[in-house]
Design an enzyme around this catalytic site. Sequence first.
Site, mmCIF file in Angstrom:
data_model
loop_
_atom_site.group_PDB
_atom_site.id
_atom_site.type_symbol
_atom_site.label_atom_id
_atom_site.label_comp_id
_atom_site.label_asym_id
_atom_site.label_seq_id
_atom_site.Cartn_x
_atom_site.Cartn_y
_atom_site.Cartn_z
ATOM 1 N N ASN A 149 123.552 10.283 148.693
ATOM 2 C CA ASN A 149 122.372 10.617 149.516
ATOM 3 C C ASN A 149 121.038 10.361 148.804
ATOM 4 O OD1 ASN A 149 122.816 12.843 147.887
ATOM 5 N ND2 ASN A 149 122.314 14.348 149.461
ATOM 6 N N PRO A 173 128.657 6.119 139.969
ATOM 7 C CA PRO A 173 127.889 6.376 141.203
ATOM 8 C C PRO A 173 128.802 6.439 142.420
ATOM 9 C CG PRO A 173 127.796 4.046 140.654
ATOM 10 C CD PRO A 173 128.663 4.681 139.603
ATOM 11 N N ALA A 174 128.258 6.884 143.541
ATOM 12 C CA ALA A 174 129.033 6.919 144.788
ATOM 13 C C ALA A 174 129.377 5.492 145.206
ATOM 14 C CB ALA A 174 128.203 7.590 145.874
ATOM 15 N N SER A 175 130.557 5.320 145.777
ATOM 16 C CA SER A 175 131.006 3.971 146.167
ATOM 17 C C SER A 175 130.165 3.391 147.297
ATOM 18 C CB SER A 175 132.474 4.017 146.582
ATOM 19 O OG SER A 175 133.240 4.410 145.482
ATOM 20 N N GLY A 225 127.545 16.580 144.158
ATOM 21 C CA GLY A 225 128.348 16.150 145.296
ATOM 22 C C GLY A 225 128.839 17.357 146.076
ATOM 23 N N SER A 226 129.949 17.178 146.750
ATOM 24 C CA SER A 226 130.447 18.247 147.625
ATOM 25 C C SER A 226 131.044 19.395 146.808
ATOM 26 C CB SER A 226 131.509 17.669 148.558
ATOM 27 O OG SER A 226 132.574 17.169 147.781
ATOM 28 N N GLU A 247 126.155 20.480 140.791
ATOM 29 C CA GLU A 247 125.109 20.598 141.828
ATOM 30 C C GLU A 247 125.810 20.296 143.141
ATOM 31 O OE1 GLU A 247 122.054 21.549 141.434
ATOM 32 O OE2 GLU A 247 121.828 21.426 139.273
ATOM 33 N N LEU A 248 126.092 21.333 143.923
ATOM 34 C CA LEU A 248 127.011 21.155 145.056
ATOM 35 C C LEU A 248 126.310 21.326 146.406
ATOM 36 C CD1 LEU A 248 129.964 23.079 143.368
ATOM 37 C CD2 LEU A 248 129.383 20.647 143.214
ATOM 38 N N CYS A 281 121.043 18.142 150.164
ATOM 39 C CA CYS A 281 121.707 19.420 149.878
ATOM 40 C C CYS A 281 120.779 20.594 150.185
ATOM 41 C CB CYS A 281 122.143 19.448 148.428
ATOM 42 S SG CYS A 281 120.790 19.022 147.331
ATOM 43 N N GLU A 383 128.074 22.653 156.277
ATOM 44 C CA GLU A 383 126.955 21.740 156.031
ATOM 45 C C GLU A 383 126.985 20.637 157.105
ATOM 46 O OE1 GLU A 383 127.403 19.947 152.155
ATOM 47 O OE2 GLU A 383 125.289 20.120 151.728
HETATM 48 P P1 NAP Z 1 131.408 13.770 147.306
HETATM 49 O O1 NAP Z 1 132.358 13.226 148.277
HETATM 50 O O2 NAP Z 1 131.782 15.010 146.572
HETATM 51 O O3 NAP Z 1 131.111 12.579 146.286
HETATM 52 C C1 NAP Z 1 130.222 12.721 145.215
HETATM 53 C C2 NAP Z 1 130.676 11.835 144.061
HETATM 54 O O4 NAP Z 1 131.949 12.292 143.599
HETATM 55 C C3 NAP Z 1 130.873 10.358 144.451
HETATM 56 O O5 NAP Z 1 130.529 9.548 143.363
HETATM 57 C C4 NAP Z 1 132.361 10.287 144.708
HETATM 58 O O6 NAP Z 1 132.901 8.995 144.540
HETATM 59 C C5 NAP Z 1 132.876 11.217 143.615
HETATM 60 N N1 NAP Z 1 134.209 11.756 143.843
HETATM 61 C C6 NAP Z 1 134.858 11.937 145.019
HETATM 62 N N2 NAP Z 1 136.091 12.442 144.782
HETATM 63 C C7 NAP Z 1 136.215 12.566 143.434
HETATM 64 C C8 NAP Z 1 137.251 13.027 142.573
HETATM 65 N N3 NAP Z 1 138.407 13.461 143.051
HETATM 66 N N4 NAP Z 1 137.032 13.008 141.240
HETATM 67 C C9 NAP Z 1 135.865 12.567 140.734
HETATM 68 N N5 NAP Z 1 134.833 12.121 141.502
HETATM 69 C C10 NAP Z 1 135.009 12.138 142.837
HETATM 70 O O7 NAP Z 1 129.990 14.089 147.933
HETATM 71 P P2 NAP Z 1 129.088 13.141 148.826
HETATM 72 O O8 NAP Z 1 129.588 13.180 150.217
HETATM 73 O O9 NAP Z 1 128.943 11.800 148.155
HETATM 74 O O10 NAP Z 1 127.676 13.859 148.696
HETATM 75 C C11 NAP Z 1 127.234 14.795 149.591
HETATM 76 C C12 NAP Z 1 127.380 16.184 148.993
HETATM 77 O O11 NAP Z 1 126.587 16.263 147.806
HETATM 78 C C13 NAP Z 1 126.839 17.261 149.914
HETATM 79 O O12 NAP Z 1 127.713 18.346 149.906
HETATM 80 C C14 NAP Z 1 125.501 17.608 149.269
HETATM 81 O O13 NAP Z 1 125.048 18.903 149.569
HETATM 82 C C15 NAP Z 1 125.811 17.442 147.827
HETATM 83 N N6 NAP Z 1 124.591 17.253 147.050
HETATM 84 C C16 NAP Z 1 124.186 18.264 146.229
HETATM 85 C C17 NAP Z 1 122.991 18.149 145.506
HETATM 86 C C18 NAP Z 1 122.534 19.251 144.606
HETATM 87 O O14 NAP Z 1 121.648 18.997 143.773
HETATM 88 N N7 NAP Z 1 123.077 20.459 144.712
HETATM 89 C C19 NAP Z 1 122.227 16.979 145.618
HETATM 90 C C20 NAP Z 1 122.678 15.960 146.464
HETATM 91 C C21 NAP Z 1 123.873 16.116 147.166
HETATM 92 P P3 NAP Z 1 133.186 8.032 145.800
HETATM 93 O O15 NAP Z 1 131.876 7.786 146.429
HETATM 94 O O16 NAP Z 1 133.757 6.826 145.142
HETATM 95 O O17 NAP Z 1 134.132 8.748 146.687
#
Ligand code: NAP
Length: 479
Positions: A149, A173-175, A225-226, A247-248, A281, A383
Amino acid sequence: MKHFKNYINGDWVEGDLGILSVNNPATGEVLGTVPKVSSAKVRAAVDDAELAFRSWSKETAETRSNYLRRLYDLMLENEEDLGRTITLEQGKPLKEAIGEVRYGASFVLWYSEEAKRISGEMIPSSHKNKRIMVLKQPVGVVAAITPWNFPFAMITRKIAPALAAGCTVIVKPASQTPISAIKIMELVEKAGFPQGVVNLVTGEASSIGKAFLDHKKVKKITFTGSTEVGKELYRGAADTVKRISLELGGHAPFIVFDDAKFPDCIQGALASKFRNCGQACISSNRFYVQRGFHTEFIQGLKAQLKHFHQGNGLTPDIDLGPLIDQNAYDKVSDHVADALSKGAVLEYQGEVPDKKPEGSGGYFYPPTILSGIRRHMKIYREETFGPVIPIIEFEGEEELLTMANDSDYGLAAYVYTQDLSRAIRISEGLEYGIIGLNDGAPSTAQAPFGGFKESGIEREGGHFGIEPFLETKYISIGL
Ligand code: NAP
């Protein structure tokens, strides 16, 4: 269409498991491809980063500061190109994307300065013949996993403090948005960082994540991430007792009292909700409006939303881009449908521009306002990550705080009131790490960013953001 490579130990390298393609969420067009690396390659990259750590950690703070400062200057010089890349692969309007570059770069500047302020302590001993010295030292190799994001800023928020502290880093980074990350690596190379200090790998998330977790030389994981993936990494980090920052997700309440300044509360609501099409987030996800102010608030929002333009982020004067993909579009649609089926009222919905057939890009969800939101609706707890304003009426402060704190998340909350005592009471009572008090955009490089409860562990930003990359060492000196 271009093929991009990974950056490992100062070289641009290919993957060994094929490629991933990157799409434009506004059009569905394939923008480029990146490699998929194996666990063996990730392990080798960690070994290289560990070798680089031995010398990088011994550089003077001033030297590390100078590298970061050069990187900052390069980021600003290239803000147009970086912003365009963000818009192409992530979808946000170009002016917002350039804003993200400036915001992200401001962390590099801040930590170029903070690098020089890492200091220890001498503590008075209770023995005449002893001295107590406390040192701060870098934790070691850091693995940084980032979301789509904010594909630029979520990386700089991690690598800048890590490098300032004397750590070396490997970014995954995210894919969906790896090209912005690769552009950062191009600037890292240009800034002349020594080989192995900053690295980047792309590919299958779970296998890269496991390679980081299993490798003893990775001393710290920093993840944005999530909450679901964050919990998985937290569990995985236990085996080697790695340091971890998380940071979730969030589910921010946006609270408007009937004495809120108008139209400031409307501007704040729009800023907190529609930045990045609601995919932040700290996006507001529950709007609590005090009874008596409800109609005026909804009218104020509608009046502004009528002027919103949604479309491809590269088109001039666009306020709102697409959602990232079909899953995101389906989730937002499901939250709205679920709320309407349970009695919510559709107060406003914008027009959908140019929606393409399913799965072919153009994931434009229009700005939407719902009232009559209740606790049993999905939108109240999950969310949404989309441009929807769900409104709940409230009467008094006590009821409001119970409702606003009724969440497993605790990242950001917003409060609009002109009553100082009430502002302080409510800010203190909210179980959230960030409070926007009459402020819809609280995030900045100088301040601590992070959440209570299941929204995370540790903070990014300010002097708080460097601590998670430092170990504390106590040296007891006998004279
Ligand atoms: P996500 O699915 O958790 O992915 C985040 C990162 O983790 C991506 O690089 C993803 O790689 C990787 N990932 C996924 N599964 C993994 C695993 N099993 N092991 C290691 N890495 C893994 O989250 P998202 O959908 O990209 O991001 C949105 C989320 O981020 C929302 O919940 C948002 O609130 C949160 N967020 C939080 C903050 C904060 O500062 N608190 C800031 C921004 C976003 P792939 O892309 O290759 O799957």
